[in-house]
Enzyme design. Structure first.
Site, mmCIF file in Angstrom:
data_model
loop_
_atom_site.group_PDB
_atom_site.id
_atom_site.type_symbol
_atom_site.label_atom_id
_atom_site.label_comp_id
_atom_site.label_asym_id
_atom_site.label_seq_id
_atom_site.Cartn_x
_atom_site.Cartn_y
_atom_site.Cartn_z
ATOM 1 N N SER A 103 18.163 -4.495 8.818
ATOM 2 C CA SER A 103 19.144 -5.528 8.487
ATOM 3 C C SER A 103 18.547 -6.922 8.590
ATOM 4 O O SER A 103 17.653 -7.277 7.849
ATOM 5 C CB SER A 103 20.373 -5.370 9.383
ATOM 6 O OG SER A 103 21.390 -6.263 9.022
ATOM 7 N N ASP A 242 22.286 -10.871 3.657
ATOM 8 C CA ASP A 242 21.271 -10.544 4.652
ATOM 9 C C ASP A 242 20.265 -9.567 4.053
ATOM 10 O O ASP A 242 20.318 -9.253 2.857
ATOM 11 C CB ASP A 242 21.908 -10.007 5.935
ATOM 12 C CG ASP A 242 22.586 -8.658 5.760
ATOM 13 O OD1 ASP A 242 22.798 -8.240 4.606
ATOM 14 O OD2 ASP A 242 22.911 -8.022 6.782
ATOM 15 N N ASP A 244 19.550 -6.317 4.130
ATOM 16 C CA ASP A 244 19.948 -5.077 3.460
ATOM 17 C C ASP A 244 21.192 -5.254 2.609
ATOM 18 O O ASP A 244 21.732 -4.282 2.080
ATOM 19 C CB ASP A 244 20.139 -3.944 4.466
ATOM 20 C CG ASP A 244 21.214 -4.229 5.510
ATOM 21 O OD1 ASP A 244 21.464 -5.413 5.798
ATOM 22 O OD2 ASP A 244 21.802 -3.281 6.049
ATOM 23 N N ASP A 246 24.288 -5.851 3.027
ATOM 24 C CA ASP A 246 25.636 -5.361 3.319
ATOM 25 C C ASP A 246 26.529 -6.471 3.847
ATOM 26 O O ASP A 246 27.738 -6.282 4.001
ATOM 27 C CB ASP A 246 25.608 -4.172 4.281
ATOM 28 C CG ASP A 246 25.014 -4.507 5.647
ATOM 29 O OD1 ASP A 246 24.436 -5.603 5.805
ATOM 30 O OD2 ASP A 246 25.116 -3.656 6.554
#
Length: 450
Positions: A103, A242, A244, A246
């Site tokens: 992340s 961010d 990743d 999500d």
């Protein structure tokens, strides 16, 4: 090699690069093999695996896949993907999934987010069980290994998002999108490229070394580029993702960051119009404006701990239509109860595109409180510090330990909680005005850092 500390409350995260890694491909292999038993993968048709653009991604995900295959379970490899694209694959295929990502963590980290079939969350106990098995003797590979197949789900992912939010008929918007060299660089063209938008991309090249800024939009310095671009291009808003992809932060036409709690309140009102009386979920440190708005709109409110596994579990338990967190994670029942920054972005684009007012005016009625933002401190003894804060606030407000320590006054609250992913103590403060917020913030920081 695996160090136990990589197993967090919600997922796996640890240093995978450099001279002193916390886990390596051999550890990833062991985790893959262990996951077969813990997640009952031998009864599933297959496991879906995705990965982000981190330098170690291909190597670590490949070793993990080999571990799964060694136990006779098939793998559907969707390759480079955002985390919410992996949730989509799990939901649409009704298969468990594993997403290799750390992340917003630095470039030398990697990790895994797991889900059961239909993107349902695993539990902390599941992660503990995986840790125990992966740290023990390696199971003997089966005689007939599983098969690995590749599948591109990006077009179907984009189609599904557009089936949930229709952008046809909106006024033409100029939108800055900062991918932060993360996975939004892959998903943005697929999702927004078909819409009548003027898209101004920042750092859309996939680069797991993050050469422009860290992939953590919770840190104000990582939003500066998008804020400047909004003003330079006279844009209607900016989207900042961010690593990743999500999570999505929103910046209005003035270059001002829209508090994720405000975004949660705005989307909640839209969802409650669509389904009156529905349930909304938020975590313990989301602004009070969210329950206030939900109550005013006739909805039901559920408060849970911070973290995607806790919010997803509450979404499922209460059949909630929508959920939001202070960190810009947004959850939708129509997306299998999972979090997707891209779907939240579509909701905001639709609201602005159908309005005759700028974003700043649309959200003004939800911007009722002054917030400190999340302030992190490294401390030797997290529990001792929380107890110190609790003692200092005795008789000044109601205290609870749902998630760390929360002290609630008539028009303010203070929360101190351990990070789920890093050795940090996190402070959040909210109050009816800046003066009260700043005084409470400074007092609590003094207690934490004494």
């Amino acid at each position: 090699m695996i160090k136990r500390g990589i197993f967090k409350a919600n997922d796996i995260r640890g240093i995978s690069e450099g001279p002193d890694p916390e886990w390596d491909p051999a550890g990833a292999y062991a985790i893959g093999a262990a996951a077969v038993d813990v997640l009952d993968l031998d009864t599933a048709r297959a496991l879906v695996v995705g990965r982000d653009m981190r330098v170690s991604g291909s190597r670590m995900a490949g070793a993990f896949i080999d571990g799964v295959l060694s136990r006779g379970v098939d793998v559907i490899d969707i390759g480079l993907s955002s985390t919410d694209e992996l949730w989509f694959a799990s939901g649409s295929l009704d298969l468990p999934g594993a997403m290799f990502t750390a992340s917003h963590n630095p470039a030398d980290y990697n990790g895994v987010k797991f889900c059961l079939a239909a993107a349902k969350p695993i539990t902390s106990a599941n992660l503990t069980d995986i840790a125990d098995r992966a740290s023990g003797p390696e199971p003997t590979p089966v005689a007939t290994p599983g098969r690995r197949t590749e599948l591109d789900v990006l077009p179907a992912y984009a189609d599904h998002l557009h089936s949930l939010v229709d952008l046809t008929g909106i006024r033409r918007l100029r939108v800055v999108a900062d991918a932060g060299n993360g996975m939004a660089g892959l998903t943005l063209p697929a999702v927004l490229g078909r819409s009548d938008l003027e898209l101004i991309g920042l750092f859309t090249e996939l680069d797991g070394s993050f050469p422009n800024h860290p992939p953590n939009p919770l840190e104000p310095q990582n939003l500066i580029d998008a804020q400047a671009a909004v003003l330079d291009h006279a844009a209607d808003l900016a989207l900042v993702f961010d690593g990743d992809a999500d999570r999505c932060f929103i910046i209005d036409e003035r270059g001002m960051v829209v508090n994720p709690s405000v975004v949660t309140a705005m989307i909640a009102t839209h969802e409650l119009v669509r389904e009156p009386g529905a349930t909304i979920v938020s975590n313990k440190i989301t602004s009070r404006v969210v329950p206030e708005v939900v109550q005013a709109e006739g909805g039901k409110m559920v408060i849970t701990r911070v973290g995607h596994t806790f919010v997803k579990a509450a979404m499922a338990e209460h059949n909630a239509i929508f959920g939001g967190e202070h960190s810009a994670h947004y959850y939708f029942r129509d997306f299998w109860g999972a979090d997707t920054g891209m779907l939240a972005a579509l909701h905001v684009l639709a609201a602005v595109g159908h309005a005759d007012r700028p974003l700043s005016e649309l959200v003004a009625r939800f911007d009722r409180y002054a917030a400190s933002g999340e302030i992190n401190s490294r401390v030797a003894d997290q529990q001792m510090i929380m107890d110190r804060v609790a003692a200092a606030f005795t008789d000044r407000g109601e205290q609870d330990r749902l998630d760390g320590l929360t002290v609630s006054g008539p028009d303010w609250w203070v929360n101190v909680r351990p990070s789920n992913t890093e050795p940090l103590l996190r402070l959040n403060v909210e109050a009816a005005n800046s003066e009260t917020m700043e005084a409470l913030r400074d007092e609590t920081l003094g207690l934490i850092r004494a």
